[in-house]
Write a protein that holds these residues in place. Structure first.
Motif, PDB file in Angstrom:
ATOM      1  N   PHE A   1      45.174  48.714  43.956  1.00  0.00           N
ATOM      2  CA  PHE A   1      45.841  48.120  45.114  1.00  0.00           C
ATOM      3  C   PHE A   1      45.193  46.794  45.479  1.00  0.00           C
ATOM      4  O   PHE A   1      45.879  45.787  45.706  1.00  0.00           O
ATOM      5  CB  PHE A   1      45.776  49.103  46.285  1.00  0.00           C
ATOM      6  CG  PHE A   1      46.301  48.544  47.564  1.00  0.00           C
ATOM      7  CD1 PHE A   1      45.439  48.181  48.585  1.00  0.00           C
ATOM      8  CD2 PHE A   1      47.658  48.372  47.749  1.00  0.00           C
ATOM      9  CE1 PHE A   1      45.924  47.662  49.767  1.00  0.00           C
ATOM     10  CE2 PHE A   1      48.144  47.846  48.921  1.00  0.00           C
ATOM     11  CZ  PHE A   1      47.280  47.485  49.934  1.00  0.00           C
ATOM     12  N   VAL A   2      43.842  46.778  45.502  1.00  0.00           N
ATOM     13  CA  VAL A   2      43.147  45.540  45.848  1.00  0.00           C
ATOM     14  C   VAL A   2      43.402  44.482  44.790  1.00  0.00           C
ATOM     15  O   VAL A   2      43.567  43.290  45.100  1.00  0.00           O
ATOM     16  CB  VAL A   2      41.641  45.815  46.014  1.00  0.00           C
ATOM     17  CG1 VAL A   2      40.874  44.534  46.171  1.00  0.00           C
ATOM     18  CG2 VAL A   2      41.415  46.706  47.210  1.00  0.00           C
ATOM     19  N   GLU A   3      43.459  44.894  43.519  1.00  0.00           N
ATOM     20  CA  GLU A   3      43.766  43.943  42.447  1.00  0.00           C
ATOM     21  C   GLU A   3      45.118  43.284  42.675  1.00  0.00           C
ATOM     22  O   GLU A   3      45.261  42.057  42.579  1.00  0.00           O
ATOM     23  CB  GLU A   3      43.801  44.697  41.109  1.00  0.00           C
ATOM     24  CG  GLU A   3      42.685  44.358  40.171  1.00  0.00           C
ATOM     25  CD  GLU A   3      42.863  44.988  38.809  1.00  0.00           C
ATOM     26  OE1 GLU A   3      43.295  44.255  37.904  1.00  0.00           O
ATOM     27  OE2 GLU A   3      42.594  46.187  38.667  1.00  0.00           O
ATOM     28  N   MET A   4      46.127  44.107  42.980  1.00  0.00           N
ATOM     29  CA  MET A   4      47.466  43.561  43.200  1.00  0.00           C
ATOM     30  C   MET A   4      47.451  42.613  44.393  1.00  0.00           C
ATOM     31  O   MET A   4      48.050  41.540  44.377  1.00  0.00           O
ATOM     32  CB  MET A   4      48.466  44.699  43.448  1.00  0.00           C
ATOM     33  CG  MET A   4      48.748  45.504  42.194  1.00  0.00           C
ATOM     34  SD  MET A   4      50.184  46.572  42.360  1.00  0.00           S
ATOM     35  CE  MET A   4      49.697  47.667  43.652  1.00  0.00           C
ATOM     36  N   PRO A  42      38.212  45.395  37.974  1.00  0.00           N
ATOM     37  CA  PRO A  42      38.437  46.791  37.569  1.00  0.00           C
ATOM     38  C   PRO A  42      37.149  47.588  37.480  1.00  0.00           C
ATOM     39  O   PRO A  42      37.163  48.803  37.623  1.00  0.00           O
ATOM     40  CB  PRO A  42      39.106  46.684  36.198  1.00  0.00           C
ATOM     41  CG  PRO A  42      39.430  45.278  35.986  1.00  0.00           C
ATOM     42  CD  PRO A  42      38.733  44.443  36.972  1.00  0.00           C
ATOM     43  N   LEU A  43      36.008  46.906  37.234  1.00  0.00           N
ATOM     44  CA  LEU A  43      34.759  47.641  37.126  1.00  0.00           C
ATOM     45  C   LEU A  43      34.295  48.210  38.454  1.00  0.00           C
ATOM     46  O   LEU A  43      33.361  49.006  38.493  1.00  0.00           O
ATOM     47  CB  LEU A  43      33.659  46.733  36.563  1.00  0.00           C
ATOM     48  CG  LEU A  43      33.570  46.692  35.041  1.00  0.00           C
ATOM     49  CD1 LEU A  43      32.426  45.813  34.607  1.00  0.00           C
ATOM     50  CD2 LEU A  43      33.377  48.088  34.485  1.00  0.00           C
ATOM     51  N   ILE A  44      34.925  47.773  39.560  1.00  0.00           N
ATOM     52  CA  ILE A  44      34.551  48.349  40.853  1.00  0.00           C
ATOM     53  C   ILE A  44      34.850  49.845  40.860  1.00  0.00           C
ATOM     54  O   ILE A  44      34.264  50.594  41.627  1.00  0.00           O
ATOM     55  CB  ILE A  44      35.285  47.625  42.004  1.00  0.00           C
ATOM     56  CG1 ILE A  44      34.843  46.169  42.072  1.00  0.00           C
ATOM     57  CG2 ILE A  44      35.010  48.273  43.335  1.00  0.00           C
ATOM     58  CD1 ILE A  44      35.453  45.419  43.220  1.00  0.00           C
ATOM     59  N   ARG A  91      45.742  39.385  43.447  1.00  0.00           N
ATOM     60  CA  ARG A  91      46.533  38.596  42.507  1.00  0.00           C
ATOM     61  C   ARG A  91      47.665  37.898  43.244  1.00  0.00           C
ATOM     62  O   ARG A  91      48.044  36.780  42.903  1.00  0.00           O
ATOM     63  CB  ARG A  91      47.100  39.483  41.402  1.00  0.00           C
ATOM     64  CG  ARG A  91      47.656  38.657  40.246  1.00  0.00           C
ATOM     65  CD  ARG A  91      48.379  39.504  39.249  1.00  0.00           C
ATOM     66  NE  ARG A  91      47.508  40.506  38.666  1.00  0.00           N
ATOM     67  CZ  ARG A  91      47.958  41.556  37.987  1.00  0.00           C
ATOM     68  NH1 ARG A  91      49.253  41.729  37.836  1.00  0.00           N
ATOM     69  NH2 ARG A  91      47.126  42.433  37.495  1.00  0.00           N
ATOM     70  N   ARG A  92      48.202  38.538  44.302  1.00  0.00           N
ATOM     71  CA  ARG A  92      49.326  37.960  45.025  1.00  0.00           C
ATOM     72  C   ARG A  92      48.879  36.887  46.007  1.00  0.00           C
ATOM     73  O   ARG A  92      49.460  35.821  46.095  1.00  0.00           O
ATOM     74  CB  ARG A  92      50.054  39.085  45.784  1.00  0.00           C
ATOM     75  CG  ARG A  92      51.269  38.636  46.526  1.00  0.00           C
ATOM     76  CD  ARG A  92      52.544  39.083  45.791  1.00  0.00           C
ATOM     77  NE  ARG A  92      53.691  38.264  46.153  1.00  0.00           N
ATOM     78  CZ  ARG A  92      54.159  38.081  47.385  1.00  0.00           C
ATOM     79  NH1 ARG A  92      53.540  38.637  48.388  1.00  0.00           N
ATOM     80  NH2 ARG A  92      55.190  37.331  47.616  1.00  0.00           N
ATOM     81  N   PHE A  93      47.793  37.190  46.767  1.00  0.00           N
ATOM     82  CA  PHE A  93      47.461  36.313  47.892  1.00  0.00           C
ATOM     83  C   PHE A  93      46.261  35.413  47.642  1.00  0.00           C
ATOM     84  O   PHE A  93      46.115  34.415  48.323  1.00  0.00           O
ATOM     85  CB  PHE A  93      47.204  37.167  49.150  1.00  0.00           C
ATOM     86  CG  PHE A  93      48.430  37.874  49.640  1.00  0.00           C
ATOM     87  CD1 PHE A  93      48.563  39.251  49.482  1.00  0.00           C
ATOM     88  CD2 PHE A  93      49.465  37.174  50.234  1.00  0.00           C
ATOM     89  CE1 PHE A  93      49.701  39.903  49.926  1.00  0.00           C
ATOM     90  CE2 PHE A  93      50.596  37.827  50.680  1.00  0.00           C
ATOM     91  CZ  PHE A  93      50.725  39.190  50.532  1.00  0.00           C
ATOM     92  N   PHE A  94      45.390  35.755  46.722  1.00  0.00           N
ATOM     93  CA  PHE A  94      44.217  34.910  46.459  1.00  0.00           C
ATOM     94  C   PHE A  94      44.039  34.736  44.958  1.00  0.00           C
ATOM     95  O   PHE A  94      43.048  35.198  44.401  1.00  0.00           O
ATOM     96  CB  PHE A  94      42.951  35.549  47.054  1.00  0.00           C
ATOM     97  CG  PHE A  94      42.980  35.704  48.540  1.00  0.00           C
ATOM     98  CD1 PHE A  94      43.233  36.952  49.101  1.00  0.00           C
ATOM     99  CD2 PHE A  94      42.765  34.624  49.376  1.00  0.00           C
ATOM    100  CE1 PHE A  94      43.276  37.109  50.474  1.00  0.00           C
ATOM    101  CE2 PHE A  94      42.793  34.785  50.750  1.00  0.00           C
ATOM    102  CZ  PHE A  94      43.056  36.022  51.299  1.00  0.00           C
ATOM    103  N   PRO A  95      44.973  34.072  44.269  1.00  0.00           N
ATOM    104  CA  PRO A  95      44.879  33.989  42.799  1.00  0.00           C
ATOM    105  C   PRO A  95      43.570  33.394  42.294  1.00  0.00           C
ATOM    106  O   PRO A  95      43.024  33.920  41.319  1.00  0.00           O
ATOM    107  CB  PRO A  95      46.071  33.119  42.411  1.00  0.00           C
ATOM    108  CG  PRO A  95      46.994  33.154  43.558  1.00  0.00           C
ATOM    109  CD  PRO A  95      46.175  33.424  44.783  1.00  0.00           C
ATOM    110  N   VAL A 121      37.525  47.977  49.212  1.00  0.00           N
ATOM    111  CA  VAL A 121      37.896  49.159  48.436  1.00  0.00           C
ATOM    112  C   VAL A 121      37.316  50.418  49.062  1.00  0.00           C
ATOM    113  O   VAL A 121      37.985  51.453  49.150  1.00  0.00           O
ATOM    114  CB  VAL A 121      37.409  49.024  46.976  1.00  0.00           C
ATOM    115  CG1 VAL A 121      37.677  50.294  46.206  1.00  0.00           C
ATOM    116  CG2 VAL A 121      38.086  47.855  46.294  1.00  0.00           C
ATOM    117  N   ILE A 122      36.052  50.324  49.519  1.00  0.00           N
ATOM    118  CA  ILE A 122      35.407  51.506  50.104  1.00  0.00           C
ATOM    119  C   ILE A 122      36.192  51.983  51.329  1.00  0.00           C
ATOM    120  O   ILE A 122      36.347  53.192  51.532  1.00  0.00           O
ATOM    121  CB  ILE A 122      33.944  51.167  50.495  1.00  0.00           C
ATOM    122  CG1 ILE A 122      32.962  51.749  49.499  1.00  0.00           C
ATOM    123  CG2 ILE A 122      33.585  51.662  51.843  1.00  0.00           C
ATOM    124  CD1 ILE A 122      31.545  51.689  49.949  1.00  0.00           C
TER     125      ILE A 122
END
Lengths: 205, 232, 200
Positions: free
Chosen positions: B109-112, B130-132, B115-119, B51-52
């Motif tokens: 973006f990272v959440e999506m 989300p707390l990030i 969720r798609r590639f590493f469930p 994220v950073i």
């Protein structure tokens, strides 16, 4: 949305000690550790956070019936970021030395969990008077937490309080208190004391 | 050679000497909250680094082209609107607001992506992902970049994207190092008899204090490295 | 919910956010306009207020910002408008982090009249002696600028080209002296080039 919940007076008292944001809820630790190596920076930070918390809580409360639930974090963040910018510019204009000492920690008030959590828990659900009381109580609680750490740190680390010499010159300054490790150690010990004290009180009841 | 040395100094300083958690006190909340197990902590460290990097890239782009006095994009637009004017447009007051929204979007973006590639990883994170957004470390990296781009008094000292990304990525790596070390220590502490008042945050902070003291031993390493590499 | 999909629904959902964005934007613009001059003044004052201390006879109000060799320097002038020296900002790597300081020089840049440490993050109680110990600043007063200053660990005579290292702050003392040496050398070269340019 209904106005149920603790009254203004209850919110106010709660914020100072029982539900102290830093010492009990463990929120807002970043500034607590960073700016407490002197009492003056701690007071300035508490003042800036109080300004942002009160304004954000009151404005959120005024708008509470208009905010759509899934957009509320966006609205909170926008409000908080605006007031933090105002506070930062104010400090740069009128207290430049403090602004330099506090540095990046003033804009970090934006991600201070205390403010967002108060907007979420109280500001978006209750009236303006209650929100105001809650914000003032939490700000006082934050001030208490910051003072409880900055007073020992400055006293032991430099022998001064607010820049005025308190301990005699012969006092060997405990240098680590002014540095990062001192912050961690002092906060850890104070948290332990708070836990011990509240466990004792709960045992007595 | 000098250029690489500069980048390396920024990297080493951000990751180890001026460690984000142990020197600058940013990212404390996840540091205390997520450092129970080593694999969780390492995962959090990687997520934060990810994220950073995205947030730093977007923040640098905004600050360089719009959010500083005399920025190229704002000056260009102003010249179209008011040709012949020599006023210096300074939109840096919007920086903080833009940064926090950039961070929130990066986390989305990272959440999506997760969720798609590493469930399974996404599920393991739960509420912490989300707390990030409220992780001070990411906003701090953006603020440091802003300090060196908008706050630089000398135009030759303005940081380019290379230095900004180096600071961000290695700051994230430093955070990951600190949180993983802390998780390893806490896993050991689980088998110890910690006094009741100290359990949880108290002992974590005391351990962090000792860690911070250890990391203080790295002070001056960057200067030594600089002398070694550049032979000054 | 159709509210969230239709075009009109978008505005119904977000009118508050847009309104807030506009009003907060206006508030920030007002803050910028009212505070920006003061902030600029504060930044300038941080440097300019030191000029009378660094260059004897200089008057703060008469200082002029100039560009010499592509870098910002301050010309120090007295009450009658005669140049009495230069004040030059300099920066470099210290022990822990960057050190920023001001160097005072005489009009020909051949003597250092003093230094002032603007910003440092050295170890509190040890490295920050470069700020807290007055005598460290005194070592630099009156030093000749022709040759680089040397840092030694014994008593030094004033104006001898030698600086005494502070006990417990050797690296910080080294760093400050190195920064001063480099900046003075750069300034000397730039001034010589400017003089050549104006003579030819």
């Amino acid at each position: 949305m209904t106005e149920t919940g603790p009254s203004a007076y209850e919110r106010f008292i709660n914020g100072i000690i029982p539900e102290n944001p830093t010492l009990r809820q463990l929120l807002g630790m970043c500034p607590t550790l960073a700016v407490t190596n002197g009492v003056k920076p701690a007071l300035t930070m508490a003042g800036a956070t109080a300004f942002v918390l009160i304004c954000a809580n009151v404005i959120t409360s005024l708008m509470r019936k208009l905010i759509k639930p899934h957009l509320r974090i966006l609205v909170f963040t926008l409000t908080i970021a605006t007031f933090v910018t105002i506070a930062d510019r104010f400090l740069q204009a009128f207290m430049p030395e403090m602004s330099k000492v506090l540095g990046p920690y003033v804009p970090l008030i934006i991600v201070n969990c205390i403010i967002i959590s108060r907007c979420e828990i109280c500001g978006s659900k209750q009236g303006v008077k209650v929100a105001l009381a809650d914000a003032v109580g939490m700000s006082l609680g934050f001030l208490v937490a910051l003072l409880s750490i900055s007073i020992p740190r400055e006293l032991l680390g430099s022998g001064t309080l607010l820049g005025l010499r308190v301990l005699p010159e012969a006092w060997p300054n405990w240098g680590v208190q002014v540095l990062p490790p001192g912050a961690f150690l002092t906060l850890g010990l104070i948290l332990a004391f708070v836990n011990w004290y509240s466990a004792r009180r709960a045992a007595k009841v | 050679m000098e250029y690489l040395a500069q980048l390396m100094l920024i990297a080493v300083a951000a990751a180890i000497i001026n460690n984000f958690v142990l020197h600058y006190f940013v990212g404390i909340c996840p540091f205390i909250g997520v450092s129970r197990k080593v694999d969780m902590a390492f995962g959090m460290g990687c997520a934060v680094t990810f994220v950073i990097s995205i947030a730093a890239f977007l923040s640098w782009t905004f600050t360089y082209f719009i959010g500083r006095p005399g920025a190229p994009l704002t000056t260009f637009i102003w010249r179209q609107v008011a040709p012949g004017s020599t006023a210096v447009i300074d939109l840096s007051i919007l920086n903080y607001i833009i940064f926090i929204f950039v961070i929130a979007s990066s986390v989305q973006f990272v959440e999506m992506y997760l969720r798609r590639f590493f469930p399974p990883l996404f599920k393991a994170f739960g509420i912490f992902l989300p707390l990030i957004t409220t992780n001070c470390a990411i906003l701090f990296a953006c603020l440091e970049i802003m300090k060196h781009v908008a706050g630089a008094s000398d135009p030759a000292q303005i940081w380019g994207l290379d230095k900004a990304l180096t600071l961000a990525i290695f700051g994230g790596i430093g955070f990951a190092i600190a949180i993983t070390i802390m998780a390893g220590i806490r896993e050991e502490l689980d088998g110890c008899d910690v006094p009741k008042p100290l359990r949880g945050a108290g002992i974590t902070l005391l351990v962090a204090g000792i860690l911070a003291m250890a990391f203080m031993g790295f002070t001056g390493v960057d200067r030594g490295l600089e002398t070694l590499i550049l032979g000054k | 919910m159709s509210d969230q999909t239709s075009r009109a629904g978008f505005f119904r959902q977000s009118w508050l956010v847009l309104l807030l964005a506009l009003s907060f934007g206006a508030a920030l613009a007002a803050v910028e306009i009212s505070f920006a001059p003061r902030i600029r003044e504060n930044k300038r004052n941080a440097t300019v207020s030191q000029i009378p201390e660094l260059v004897p006879g200089a008057v703060k109000e008469a200082s002029k910002e100039q560009s010499v060799g592509g870098a910002l320097v301050y010309g120090a002038y007295d009450a009658e408008g005669r140049q009495v020296g230069w004040v030059v900002p300099a920066a470099g790597q210290g022990f822990a982090d960057r050190i920023e300081l001001l160097i005072g020089l005489d009009p020909t840049a051949s003597t250092i009249t003093g230094i002032y440490v603007l910003d440092q993050k050295e170890t509190p109680g040890l490295g920050d002696y470069i700020t807290s110990k007055e005598r460290f600043r005194r070592y630099f007063e009156g030093q000749p600028a022709a040759a680089p200053l040397k840092v030694v660990k014994r008593e030094v005579a004033p104006r001898s080209g030698e600086i005494r290292a502070l006990t417990g702050a050797t690296i910080s003392s080294d760093a400050v002296t190195a920064i001063v040496n480099q900046r003075v050398r750069e300034l000397g070269a730039a001034l010589a080039q400017a003089r050549q340019g104006s003579e030819s």
